[in-house]
Design a protein around this motif. Sequence first.
Motif, mmCIF file in Angstrom:
data_model
loop_
_atom_site.group_PDB
_atom_site.id
_atom_site.type_symbol
_atom_site.label_atom_id
_atom_site.label_comp_id
_atom_site.label_asym_id
_atom_site.label_seq_id
_atom_site.Cartn_x
_atom_site.Cartn_y
_atom_site.Cartn_z
ATOM 1 N N GLY A 1 0.874 -1.393 -0.417
ATOM 2 C CA GLY A 1 0.077 0.553 -0.203
ATOM 3 C C GLY A 1 0.363 1.333 0.003
ATOM 4 O O GLY A 1 0.265 2.701 0.221
ATOM 5 N N THR A 2 1.885 1.149 -0.366
ATOM 6 C CA THR A 2 3.069 2.222 0.090
ATOM 7 C C THR A 2 3.091 3.113 -1.109
ATOM 8 O O THR A 2 3.000 2.522 -2.298
ATOM 9 C CB THR A 2 4.703 1.799 0.015
ATOM 10 O OG1 THR A 2 4.168 1.509 1.642
ATOM 11 C CG2 THR A 2 5.589 3.481 0.138
ATOM 12 N N ILE B 1 11.032 0.193 3.767
ATOM 13 C CA ILE B 1 10.233 1.195 3.518
ATOM 14 C C ILE B 1 8.717 0.359 3.766
ATOM 15 O O ILE B 1 8.543 -0.515 3.564
ATOM 16 C CB ILE B 1 9.441 1.485 2.039
ATOM 17 C CG1 ILE B 1 10.593 2.349 2.076
ATOM 18 C CG2 ILE B 1 8.211 3.297 2.661
ATOM 19 C CD1 ILE B 1 10.461 3.090 0.393
ATOM 20 N N GLY B 2 8.298 0.598 5.348
ATOM 21 C CA GLY B 2 7.302 0.002 5.563
ATOM 22 C C GLY B 2 5.648 0.207 5.064
ATOM 23 O O GLY B 2 5.638 0.503 4.308
ATOM 24 N N ARG B 3 4.660 -0.822 5.681
ATOM 25 C CA ARG B 3 3.120 -0.755 4.839
ATOM 26 C C ARG B 3 2.578 1.129 4.897
ATOM 27 O O ARG B 3 2.784 1.318 5.535
ATOM 28 C CB ARG B 3 2.846 -1.691 5.954
ATOM 29 C CG ARG B 3 2.752 -2.782 5.327
ATOM 30 C CD ARG B 3 2.285 -3.888 5.859
ATOM 31 N NE ARG B 3 0.889 -3.748 7.406
ATOM 32 C CZ ARG B 3 0.441 -4.330 7.511
ATOM 33 N NH1 ARG B 3 -0.209 -5.324 7.441
ATOM 34 N NH2 ARG B 3 0.000 -4.225 9.015
ATOM 35 N N CYS B 4 1.580 1.050 3.689
ATOM 36 C CA CYS B 4 1.017 2.215 3.587
ATOM 37 C C CYS B 4 1.486 3.811 4.227
ATOM 38 O O CYS B 4 1.196 4.296 4.746
ATOM 39 C CB CYS B 4 -0.423 2.097 4.665
ATOM 40 S SG CYS B 4 -1.084 0.978 3.652
ATOM 41 N N CYS B 5 2.708 3.801 3.843
ATOM 42 C CA CYS B 5 4.109 4.698 3.948
ATOM 43 C C CYS B 5 3.185 5.755 2.099
ATOM 44 O O CYS B 5 3.127 5.665 1.079
ATOM 45 C CB CYS B 5 5.087 4.751 3.769
ATOM 46 S SG CYS B 5 5.638 3.853 5.047
ATOM 47 N N ASP C 1 5.850 2.037 8.903
ATOM 48 C CA ASP C 1 4.888 1.444 8.552
ATOM 49 C C ASP C 1 4.091 2.670 9.123
ATOM 50 O O ASP C 1 3.894 3.535 9.589
ATOM 51 C CB ASP C 1 3.497 0.190 9.167
ATOM 52 C CG ASP C 1 4.711 -1.304 8.606
ATOM 53 O OD1 ASP C 1 5.051 -1.283 7.736
ATOM 54 O OD2 ASP C 1 3.893 -1.549 10.030
ATOM 55 N N TYR C 2 2.456 3.157 7.524
ATOM 56 C CA TYR C 2 2.291 4.811 7.971
ATOM 57 C C TYR C 2 2.794 5.859 8.396
ATOM 58 O O TYR C 2 2.880 6.740 8.796
ATOM 59 C CB TYR C 2 1.009 4.102 9.003
ATOM 60 C CG TYR C 2 0.489 3.190 9.237
ATOM 61 C CD1 TYR C 2 -0.984 3.026 8.353
ATOM 62 C CD2 TYR C 2 1.186 1.930 9.469
ATOM 63 C CE1 TYR C 2 -1.541 1.971 8.057
ATOM 64 C CE2 TYR C 2 0.281 0.314 9.758
ATOM 65 C CZ TYR C 2 -1.138 0.662 9.008
ATOM 66 O OH TYR C 2 -1.874 -0.633 8.905
ATOM 67 N N SER C 3 3.892 5.904 7.746
ATOM 68 C CA SER C 3 5.331 7.205 7.952
ATOM 69 C C SER C 3 4.608 7.859 6.702
ATOM 70 O O SER C 3 4.389 7.839 5.130
ATOM 71 C CB SER C 3 6.060 6.743 7.652
ATOM 72 O OG SER C 3 6.259 6.403 9.106
ATOM 73 N N ILE C 4 4.748 9.646 6.943
ATOM 74 C CA ILE C 4 4.981 10.647 5.605
ATOM 75 C C ILE C 4 6.273 10.384 5.933
ATOM 76 O O ILE C 4 7.276 11.128 6.637
ATOM 77 C CB ILE C 4 4.234 11.447 6.219
ATOM 78 C CG1 ILE C 4 2.506 11.140 5.454
ATOM 79 C CG2 ILE C 4 4.576 12.958 4.021
ATOM 80 C CD1 ILE C 4 1.893 11.696 5.993
ATOM 81 N N GLU D 1 2.491 11.080 9.457
ATOM 82 C CA GLU D 1 1.745 9.731 9.769
ATOM 83 C C GLU D 1 0.584 9.652 8.881
ATOM 84 O O GLU D 1 -0.331 10.991 8.908
ATOM 85 C CB GLU D 1 1.701 9.586 11.332
ATOM 86 C CG GLU D 1 0.845 8.715 12.094
ATOM 87 C CD GLU D 1 0.919 7.843 13.296
ATOM 88 O OE1 GLU D 1 -0.276 7.556 13.532
ATOM 89 O OE2 GLU D 1 1.479 8.248 13.936
ATOM 90 N N VAL D 2 0.248 8.407 8.271
ATOM 91 C CA VAL D 2 -0.701 8.244 7.634
ATOM 92 C C VAL D 2 -2.045 7.484 8.861
ATOM 93 O O VAL D 2 -1.673 6.432 8.954
ATOM 94 C CB VAL D 2 -0.227 6.948 6.334
ATOM 95 C CG1 VAL D 2 -1.540 6.664 5.689
ATOM 96 C CG2 VAL D 2 0.473 7.850 5.493
#
Length: 196
Positions: A131-132, A146-150, A164-167, A178-179
């Motif tokens: 999801g990144t 790179i983690g998920r959903c970044c 994960d979940y980083s901008i 953070e996302v």
Amino acid sequence: MRRVALRGRLLEPYRRRRFHTFGPGAIVHKPAWIYGPQQMAVGANSLVLQGTWLSVEEPGWGRAAPVLRIGERVGIRPYCMISATESIVLEDDVIVGAFSSVIDSDHTFALGNPNVMHNPLETAPVRIGRGTWLAERVAVLRGTDIGRCCIVWANSVVRGEIPDYSIAVGSPARVVGEVTGVDADAPPPTPSLWGG
């Protein structure tokens, strides 16, 4: 997209013979270069648009396949470069913006030769989590995880770990936010995002 999808369907049997694995509904549309496809896996319903360079360099040919793994429902915009020598994994639902590059090796002058092409490479695996989104002109360098959903902003250079979940933004990329509101474990959307 209808023409792209039609051409993708027509080329799918050819791609299946050449690639280590090539998922149903996957499209590699007018690539600039494909080198070492026997070491590449492309997941179902993924789309690689024109002008993209996909390469598994010869030192990676002796490794267990696939050295380059593109997950399901991955979107790679035009004119990207992905070059694997040890291991590059783009997990499901990753989006790579145009003119971006992902590479798991660095040239060196380790033997003292004046041309980097005549010296050994240094390699380290790269992973881009589910999801990144890499925006336009992002460079992902060797050893990056790179983690998920970044979200990695345009023109960033990434080396190292992004949780994960980083901008992340900048050169070198640093986490700036953070996302929120996303579930990386949610079921995938409709099978084909590309009209195929």
